[in-house]
Design an enzyme around this catalytic site. Structure first.
Site, PDB file in Angstrom:
ATOM      1  N   CYS A 100      39.304  45.960  42.008  1.00 42.55           N
ATOM      2  CA  CYS A 100      38.503  46.556  40.934  1.00 42.55           C
ATOM      3  C   CYS A 100      37.041  46.218  41.209  1.00 42.55           C
ATOM      4  CB  CYS A 100      38.925  45.980  39.583  1.00 42.55           C
ATOM      5  SG  CYS A 100      37.879  46.563  38.223  1.00 42.55           S
ATOM      6  N   CYS A 154      32.711  44.165  32.028  1.00 47.40           N
ATOM      7  CA  CYS A 154      34.137  44.122  32.374  1.00 47.40           C
ATOM      8  C   CYS A 154      34.951  44.365  31.104  1.00 47.40           C
ATOM      9  CB  CYS A 154      34.491  42.755  32.955  1.00 47.40           C
ATOM     10  SG  CYS A 154      36.256  42.577  33.293  1.00 47.40           S
ATOM     11  N   ASN A 156      46.630  36.227  29.831  1.00 44.52           N
ATOM     12  CA  ASN A 156      45.322  36.228  30.493  1.00 44.52           C
ATOM     13  C   ASN A 156      45.004  37.681  30.814  1.00 44.52           C
ATOM     14  OD1 ASN A 156      44.284  35.317  33.891  1.00 44.52           O
ATOM     15  ND2 ASN A 156      43.029  35.834  32.133  1.00 44.52           N
ATOM     16  N   GLY A 157      43.897  38.172  30.270  1.00 37.77           N
ATOM     17  CA  GLY A 157      43.507  39.558  30.529  1.00 37.77           C
ATOM     18  C   GLY A 157      42.964  40.201  29.283  1.00 37.77           C
ATOM     19  N   CYS A 200      40.975  41.808  40.616  1.00 33.67           N
ATOM     20  CA  CYS A 200      39.593  41.514  40.193  1.00 33.67           C
ATOM     21  C   CYS A 200      38.922  40.662  41.263  1.00 33.67           C
ATOM     22  CB  CYS A 200      39.605  40.765  38.874  1.00 33.67           C
ATOM     23  SG  CYS A 200      37.995  40.107  38.429  1.00 33.67           S
ATOM     24  N   CYS A 250      32.464  46.352  37.656  1.00 34.48           N
ATOM     25  CA  CYS A 250      31.206  45.734  37.168  1.00 34.48           C
ATOM     26  C   CYS A 250      30.001  46.120  38.009  1.00 34.48           C
ATOM     27  CB  CYS A 250      31.301  44.230  37.003  1.00 34.48           C
ATOM     28  SG  CYS A 250      32.512  43.352  37.894  1.00 34.48           S
ATOM     29  N   GLY A 286      39.101  28.325  30.993  1.00 35.88           N
ATOM     30  CA  GLY A 286      38.870  28.454  29.556  1.00 35.88           C
ATOM     31  C   GLY A 286      38.761  27.094  28.904  1.00 35.88           C
ATOM     32  N   TYR A 292      33.533  34.107  41.530  1.00 35.95           N
ATOM     33  CA  TYR A 292      33.094  33.141  40.529  1.00 35.95           C
ATOM     34  C   TYR A 292      34.217  32.378  39.842  1.00 35.95           C
ATOM     35  CZ  TYR A 292      31.372  31.516  35.979  1.00 35.95           C
ATOM     36  OH  TYR A 292      31.084  30.763  34.875  1.00 35.95           O
ATOM     37  N   CYS A 313      41.294  33.483  30.795  1.00 34.53           N
ATOM     38  CA  CYS A 313      42.134  32.379  30.343  1.00 34.53           C
ATOM     39  C   CYS A 313      42.951  31.857  31.515  1.00 34.53           C
ATOM     40  CB  CYS A 313      43.109  32.852  29.264  1.00 34.53           C
ATOM     41  SG  CYS A 313      42.272  33.571  27.846  1.00 34.53           S
TER      42      CYS A 313
END
Ligand code: AMP
Length: 462
Positions: free
Chosen positions: A433, A382, A102-103, A236, A436, A28, A242, A2
């Site tokens: 992190c 994720c 957001n998260g 992240c 993924c 979003g 991306y 988001c």
């Protein structure tokens, strides 16, 4: 995933928040919402759709006050629905509270269960609402203190904004999974997920909030607090690959530069003899430039993206199916025909898009199609806010790189190595992190997976 934005201490707060959300639309597109605070009461407008669809001059005019916050939503699990559109606004003994998030909270479902057993009644199936319930059960004279108590109970990823009766509060989880920055505009405080929102507002970017920082703005004046620290940060890195806009600065790096560096690194790791490097637009753009610069293979725009494909596109019936990617992308035949083409994209998730693009480029006359991906094979979902499918649906969880190459029908396929990727962003590689790709989740997700499966079995959403 988001996007969030908030303004404190400006007479046009809601209008500025609207503009900030406009810049964050890429984070979003499912729902948009803004709440304003006029000193007496909160005013809210939310709807399913993009910012410009929901907000018109009269809607923004109905959001008075000098404090405001807003949200664009991309649900990380389950169906998107108006009931889950943010901001969430509630009345408590501490006064009204409005929140955006957001998260993804990995213990959101467990906390919700506990709260329900103690009598809480939830209005939404969003994990964000848990924060408000935790606050309502631990009232303090200063709502910021109550927020701190609530945040200490959360596990997982959160960048949040909260309006209280006398402040706009921003908080970033101690791992710092998601970005959140602060800027100044004519004496007002502005918070936003990405700095591209500040550019549109003409606000001066001050800094990113530190992981675990809680910053309260009262009439534009900022006061900061600190949550118990995490063992290490877990920013992240997929935001750089991306998600974020290339004109943003996040985690201290320029997104366009880190993407270009990923392309360069990939060209060093997996060179290929070819005639043309072309990005899969838009996310592959800077990486393809970097790949071309490093390899010396000419760069051009071999694929054109239709930017007007929205939610309103009517999917054709079965008889004319497999329109799929053609609606979004079209090859430039004159550039591709008779050439050996390197296609640069950011990631392969299920593999279906890559397969269609490779086929499309071959049908446009490419003699060879080489896929270069600027992230490692995505084998693990994720749980911290990026919308990825289950393990079973991730092609790299069960297939080797060579199997994936065969599936996509590319002549060659190479992914960026994890070590190589981490050289493209600043700071210690351990500060990011990498779950993924490595399956090493910095916050334990086993409980969350089980609880979420149970919740979805009864048709709810996180
Ligand atoms: P797939 O067909 O599932 O392999 O889709 C891969 C494409 O999806 C790539 O071109 C990515 O740019 C894009 N992508 C990667 N992650 C996401 C995400 N979380 N949400 C939407 N699209 C994504």
């Amino acid at each position: 995933m988001c996007g969030i934005c908030g303004v404190d201490g400006h007479s046009d707060a809601a209008n500025l928040t609207y503009l900030g959300l406009y810049a964050l639309q890429h984070r979003g597109q499912e729902s948009s919402g803004i709440v304003s605070w006029d000193g007496q009461r909160a005013h809210v407008e939310r709807g399913m759709g993009q910012v410009a669809e929901i907000f018109k001059p009269q809607t923004i005019g109905a959001l008075p006050g000098d404090r405001s916050l807003g949200h664009v939503r991309y649900s990380t699990a389950g169906p998107s629905a108006l009931a889950n559109a943010q901001p969430i606004v509630v009345k408590t003994s501490m006064g009204p509270l409005a929140i955006v998030h957001n998260g993804n909270l990995v213990n959101g479902v467990q906390l919700r269960k506990e709260l329900e057993e103690e009598g809480s009644i939830f209005q939404t199936t969003s994990d964000t609402e848990v924060i408000l319930h935790l606050m309502a059960r631990n009232p303090r004279r200063d709502p910021v203190e109550s927020l701190m108590v609530a945040l200490e109970r959360l596990e997982g990823a959160y960048s949040i904004l909260l309006i209280t009766r006398d402040s706009l509060v921003a908080a970033r989880d101690p791992h710092g999974f998601r970005p959140l920055s602060v800027a100044r505009l004519q004496g007002a405080t502005v918070f936003a997920s990405e700095s591209c929102a500040f550019d549109l507002l003409g606000a001066d970017s001050v800094r990113e909030l530190a992981p675990g920082e809680v910053a309260a703005s009262r009439n534009g004046e900022l006061e900061t607090y600190t949550l118990s620290p995490a063992a290490q940060t877990s920013r992240c890195v997929f935001e750089h690959i991306y998600f974020a806009r290339p004109d943003s600065q996040i985690f201290g790096d320029s997104v366009s530069q880190s993407r270009r560096e990923m392309g360069r690194q990939l060209a060093r790791e997996s060179p290929v003899i070819a005639d043309l490097v072309t990005p899969v637009p838009d996310s592959g753009l800077y990486a393809a430039l970097g790949f071309a610069q490093e390899s010396g293979v000419p760069f051009d725009f071999g694929l054109i993206r239709n930017h007007y494909v929205g939610r309103t596109f009517i999917e054709p019936k079965q008889s004319i199916r497999d329109f799929g990617v053609k609606v979004k992308l079209n090859p430039v035949r004159e550039l591709i025909s008779g050439r050996r083409v390197v296609l640069v994209d950011d990631s392969i998730v299920r593999g279906t898009t890559s397969k269609k693009i490779v086929r499309m480029v071959r049908e446009a006359g490419a003699t060879e199609v080489h896929l270069r991906i600027t992230s490692p094979p995505n084998a693990f979902p994720c749980h911290y806010g990026i919308n990825t499918p289950t393990r079973e649906e991730l092609i790299a969880s069960s297939q080797s790189v060579d199997d994936i190459r065969e599936f996509t029908e590319a002549d060659s396929l190479a992914y960026l190595s994890l070590d190589g990727l981490l050289t493209c962003v600043s700071g210690s590689p351990r500060g990011y992190c990498t779950a993924c790709w490595s399956g090493e989740y910095p916050v334990d997700v086993r409980g969350a997976v089980a609880a979420q499966q149970e919740l979805f079995a009864i048709g709810a959403e996180s």
